[in-house]
Design a protein around this motif. Structure first.
Motif, PDB file in Angstrom:
ATOM      1  N   TRP A  26      16.768 -38.800 -52.294  1.00 56.65           N
ATOM      2  CA  TRP A  26      15.960 -39.982 -52.616  1.00 56.65           C
ATOM      3  C   TRP A  26      14.539 -39.610 -53.006  1.00 56.65           C
ATOM      4  CZ3 TRP A  26      18.221 -44.051 -54.124  1.00 56.65           C
ATOM      5  CH2 TRP A  26      19.504 -44.344 -53.665  1.00 56.65           C
ATOM      6  N   GLN A  27      14.047 -38.488 -52.489  1.00 54.10           N
ATOM      7  CA  GLN A  27      12.775 -37.961 -53.006  1.00 54.10           C
ATOM      8  C   GLN A  27      12.888 -37.696 -54.499  1.00 54.10           C
ATOM      9  OE1 GLN A  27      10.841 -34.617 -51.092  1.00 54.10           O
ATOM     10  NE2 GLN A  27      11.818 -35.136 -49.153  1.00 54.10           N
ATOM     11  N   ALA A  28      14.001 -37.059 -54.876  1.00 59.42           N
ATOM     12  CA  ALA A  28      14.216 -36.735 -56.286  1.00 59.42           C
ATOM     13  C   ALA A  28      14.321 -37.996 -57.134  1.00 59.42           C
ATOM     14  CB  ALA A  28      15.479 -35.882 -56.434  1.00 59.42           C
ATOM     15  N   VAL A  29      15.002 -39.015 -56.608  1.00 58.78           N
ATOM     16  CA  VAL A  29      15.144 -40.269 -57.347  1.00 58.78           C
ATOM     17  C   VAL A  29      13.786 -40.921 -57.573  1.00 58.78           C
ATOM     18  CG1 VAL A  29      16.052 -42.631 -57.263  1.00 58.78           C
ATOM     19  CG2 VAL A  29      17.509 -40.708 -56.578  1.00 58.78           C
ATOM     20  N   PHE A  30      12.981 -41.004 -56.517  1.00 64.82           N
ATOM     21  CA  PHE A  30      11.670 -41.639 -56.665  1.00 64.82           C
ATOM     22  C   PHE A  30      10.720 -40.773 -57.481  1.00 64.82           C
ATOM     23  CE2 PHE A  30      13.143 -44.447 -53.287  1.00 64.82           C
ATOM     24  CZ  PHE A  30      12.621 -45.664 -53.717  1.00 64.82           C
ATOM     25  N   ARG A  31      10.905 -39.448 -57.448  1.00 65.22           N
ATOM     26  CA  ARG A  31      10.099 -38.592 -58.318  1.00 65.22           C
ATOM     27  C   ARG A  31      10.454 -38.853 -59.778  1.00 65.22           C
ATOM     28  NH1 ARG A  31      10.057 -33.998 -55.731  1.00 65.22           N
ATOM     29  NH2 ARG A  31       7.884 -34.143 -55.101  1.00 65.22           N
ATOM     30  N   TRP A  32      11.747 -39.071 -60.045  1.00 66.51           N
ATOM     31  CA  TRP A  32      12.181 -39.428 -61.402  1.00 66.51           C
ATOM     32  C   TRP A  32      11.522 -40.739 -61.847  1.00 66.51           C
ATOM     33  CZ3 TRP A  32      15.258 -43.703 -62.831  1.00 66.51           C
ATOM     34  CH2 TRP A  32      15.703 -43.699 -64.156  1.00 66.51           C
ATOM     35  N   VAL A  33      11.529 -41.736 -60.967  1.00 59.04           N
ATOM     36  CA  VAL A  33      10.872 -43.011 -61.283  1.00 59.04           C
ATOM     37  C   VAL A  33       9.382 -42.781 -61.511  1.00 59.04           C
ATOM     38  CG1 VAL A  33      10.280 -45.303 -60.403  1.00 59.04           C
ATOM     39  CG2 VAL A  33      12.563 -44.367 -59.990  1.00 59.04           C
ATOM     40  N   HIS A  34       8.766 -41.986 -60.648  1.00 61.15           N
ATOM     41  CA  HIS A  34       7.338 -41.688 -60.732  1.00 61.15           C
ATOM     42  C   HIS A  34       6.993 -41.041 -62.075  1.00 61.15           C
ATOM     43  CE1 HIS A  34       3.361 -40.397 -59.480  1.00 61.15           C
ATOM     44  NE2 HIS A  34       3.690 -39.115 -59.587  1.00 61.15           N
ATOM     45  N   ALA A  66       5.677 -39.113 -51.507  1.00 60.58           N
ATOM     46  CA  ALA A  66       4.859 -38.425 -50.506  1.00 60.58           C
ATOM     47  C   ALA A  66       5.333 -38.754 -49.088  1.00 60.58           C
ATOM     48  CB  ALA A  66       3.391 -38.805 -50.682  1.00 60.58           C
ATOM     49  N   PHE A  67       5.605 -40.028 -48.817  1.00 59.56           N
ATOM     50  CA  PHE A  67       6.020 -40.406 -47.459  1.00 59.56           C
ATOM     51  C   PHE A  67       7.458 -40.002 -47.166  1.00 59.56           C
ATOM     52  CE2 PHE A  67       2.177 -42.968 -47.643  1.00 59.56           C
ATOM     53  CZ  PHE A  67       1.696 -42.822 -46.343  1.00 59.56           C
ATOM     54  N   LEU A  68       8.311 -39.926 -48.193  1.00 63.60           N
ATOM     55  CA  LEU A  68       9.665 -39.423 -47.971  1.00 63.60           C
ATOM     56  C   LEU A  68       9.653 -37.939 -47.615  1.00 63.60           C
ATOM     57  CD1 LEU A  68      11.743 -41.227 -50.769  1.00 63.60           C
ATOM     58  CD2 LEU A  68      11.984 -41.509 -48.296  1.00 63.60           C
ATOM     59  N   ARG A  69       8.612 -37.238 -48.009  1.00 63.58           N
ATOM     60  CA  ARG A  69       8.478 -35.821 -47.632  1.00 63.58           C
ATOM     61  C   ARG A  69       7.998 -35.678 -46.192  1.00 63.58           C
ATOM     62  NH1 ARG A  69       5.925 -31.888 -52.065  1.00 63.58           N
ATOM     63  NH2 ARG A  69       6.584 -30.475 -50.403  1.00 63.58           N
ATOM     64  N   MET A  79      -0.101 -37.813 -45.021  1.00 64.26           N
ATOM     65  CA  MET A  79      -1.433 -37.925 -44.439  1.00 64.26           C
ATOM     66  C   MET A  79      -2.307 -36.724 -44.808  1.00 64.26           C
ATOM     67  SD  MET A  79      -1.807 -40.837 -42.954  1.00 64.26           S
ATOM     68  CE  MET A  79      -0.913 -41.418 -44.394  1.00 64.26           C
ATOM     69  N   GLU A  80      -1.709 -35.535 -44.848  1.00 63.09           N
ATOM     70  CA  GLU A  80      -2.466 -34.347 -45.249  1.00 63.09           C
ATOM     71  C   GLU A  80      -2.968 -34.479 -46.681  1.00 63.09           C
ATOM     72  OE1 GLU A  80      -3.630 -31.917 -43.661  1.00 63.09           O
ATOM     73  OE2 GLU A  80      -2.480 -31.731 -41.813  1.00 63.09           O
ATOM     74  N   VAL A  81      -2.087 -34.940 -47.567  1.00 64.21           N
ATOM     75  CA  VAL A  81      -2.470 -35.090 -48.970  1.00 64.21           C
ATOM     76  C   VAL A  81      -3.534 -36.165 -49.133  1.00 64.21           C
ATOM     77  CG1 VAL A  81      -1.646 -35.852 -51.231  1.00 64.21           C
ATOM     78  CG2 VAL A  81      -0.310 -34.192 -49.916  1.00 64.21           C
ATOM     79  N   TYR A 129       0.358 -28.168 -58.542  1.00 62.00           N
ATOM     80  CA  TYR A 129       0.832 -28.214 -57.162  1.00 62.00           C
ATOM     81  C   TYR A 129       2.353 -28.130 -57.112  1.00 62.00           C
ATOM     82  CZ  TYR A 129       1.717 -29.667 -52.394  1.00 62.00           C
ATOM     83  OH  TYR A 129       2.152 -29.699 -51.093  1.00 62.00           O
ATOM     84  N   GLN A 130       3.032 -28.911 -57.940  1.00 63.46           N
ATOM     85  CA  GLN A 130       4.494 -28.925 -57.889  1.00 63.46           C
ATOM     86  C   GLN A 130       5.083 -27.562 -58.264  1.00 63.46           C
ATOM     87  OE1 GLN A 130       6.247 -31.300 -56.597  1.00 63.46           O
ATOM     88  NE2 GLN A 130       4.446 -32.585 -56.311  1.00 63.46           N
ATOM     89  N   THR A 131       4.400 -26.824 -59.115  1.00 62.55           N
ATOM     90  CA  THR A 131       4.897 -25.516 -59.532  1.00 62.55           C
ATOM     91  C   THR A 131       4.589 -24.433 -58.488  1.00 62.55           C
ATOM     92  OG1 THR A 131       4.612 -26.084 -61.857  1.00 62.55           O
ATOM     93  CG2 THR A 131       4.831 -23.757 -61.331  1.00 62.55           C
ATOM     94  N   LEU A 132       3.388 -24.466 -57.938  1.00 67.29           N
ATOM     95  CA  LEU A 132       2.935 -23.367 -57.081  1.00 67.29           C
ATOM     96  C   LEU A 132       3.256 -23.551 -55.602  1.00 67.29           C
ATOM     97  CD1 LEU A 132      -0.563 -22.741 -58.706  1.00 67.29           C
ATOM     98  CD2 LEU A 132       1.531 -21.399 -59.029  1.00 67.29           C
ATOM     99  N   PHE A 133       3.336 -24.787 -55.117  1.00 69.70           N
ATOM    100  CA  PHE A 133       3.440 -25.005 -53.678  1.00 69.70           C
ATOM    101  C   PHE A 133       4.650 -25.823 -53.252  1.00 69.70           C
ATOM    102  CE2 PHE A 133      -1.135 -24.539 -54.572  1.00 69.70           C
ATOM    103  CZ  PHE A 133      -1.366 -23.373 -53.854  1.00 69.70           C
ATOM    104  N   ASN A 134       5.362 -26.449 -54.173  1.00 66.21           N
ATOM    105  CA  ASN A 134       6.453 -27.342 -53.789  1.00 66.21           C
ATOM    106  C   ASN A 134       7.712 -26.543 -53.408  1.00 66.21           C
ATOM    107  OD1 ASN A 134       7.670 -29.735 -53.220  1.00 66.21           O
ATOM    108  ND2 ASN A 134       8.192 -30.215 -55.329  1.00 66.21           N
TER     109      ASN A 134
END
Length: 206
Positions: free
Chosen positions: A39-47, A107-110, A116-118, A201-206
């Motif tokens: 579902w993270q992936a699904v909402f990232r697709w929507v995002h 972010a919250f699904l993660r 909160m950190e982000v 960020y998504q490339t280096l830290f995800n």
């Protein structure tokens, strides 16, 4: 095929259906199946999809419409103000809302701690050496939120006056058009730093 592609609505619906089939296929083969990561992936697709529409229209306004408008003959400008601009602004403002909501959902699904950190630039858990990544990602997230608030709080209210959707006198209309333009240029200014934070960020830290 030509008949299908000539119809915007049907073409877009078919594209959504095909994307839905692919999303389901990914869920079938994902290590965790249809779990929280899926579902993270699904909402990232929507995002990402909504973000392409939002930023694409932002760039259309700034790279094309605002720059070209002064050279358009006066008798042709009403067509843009009455037909093209309101339609573009509809998709512009709603895609901004969907982009931000979907991004925050990811972010919250993660995990609440991650979100909160982000959102706190890494300060939620006390800033340590490894939290610089959250500072950079948080900068991108807050730039996007500022841009979203700019769309709904400044650009759209002033565009309604400038386009005559809300009736005002000529001086107020001219002022509103300038305010909307400057707010749009502000979002253009913020867009590349925001995109840099997201992509790096998504490339280096995800």
């Amino acid at each position: 095929m030509g008949k299908l592609l000539s119809n915007f609505r049907n073409t877009f619906i078919l594209s959504l259906v095909l994307a839905g089939v692919m999303i389901f296929a990914f869920g079938r083969i994902a290590p965790g199946g249809f779990d929280a990561v899926f579902w993270q992936a699904v909402f990232r697709w929507v995002h990402v999809g909504a973000g392409i529409l939002w930023i694409g229209l932002l760039y259309y306004f700034n790279f094309v419409q605002i720059r070209v408008m002064p050279s358009i003959p006066a008798e042709l400008k009403p067509a843009i103000g009455k037909h093209i601009a309101p339609e573009a602004l509809f998709w512009f403002r709603w895609s901004a809302l969907v982009t931000v909501l979907a991004g925050l959902t990811v972010a919250f699904l993660r995990g609440h701690a991650y979100a909160m950190e982000v959102l706190s630039f890494g300060l939620a858990g006390g800033l340590v050496d490894g939290d610089q990544q959250y500072m950079l990602m948080g900068t991108g997230v807050w730039l996007a939120i500022v841009m979203f608030l700019n769309v709904w709080g400044i650009i759209w209210p002033n565009q309604k006056r400038a386009l005559g959707i809300v009736v005002v006198d000529d001086d107020a209309k001219a002022k509103a058009a300038r305010v909307a333009m400057l707010a749009s240029r502000t979002n253009l200014l913020l867009s590349l730093p925001m995109l840099t934070a997201m992509a790096m960020y998504q490339t280096l830290f995800n």
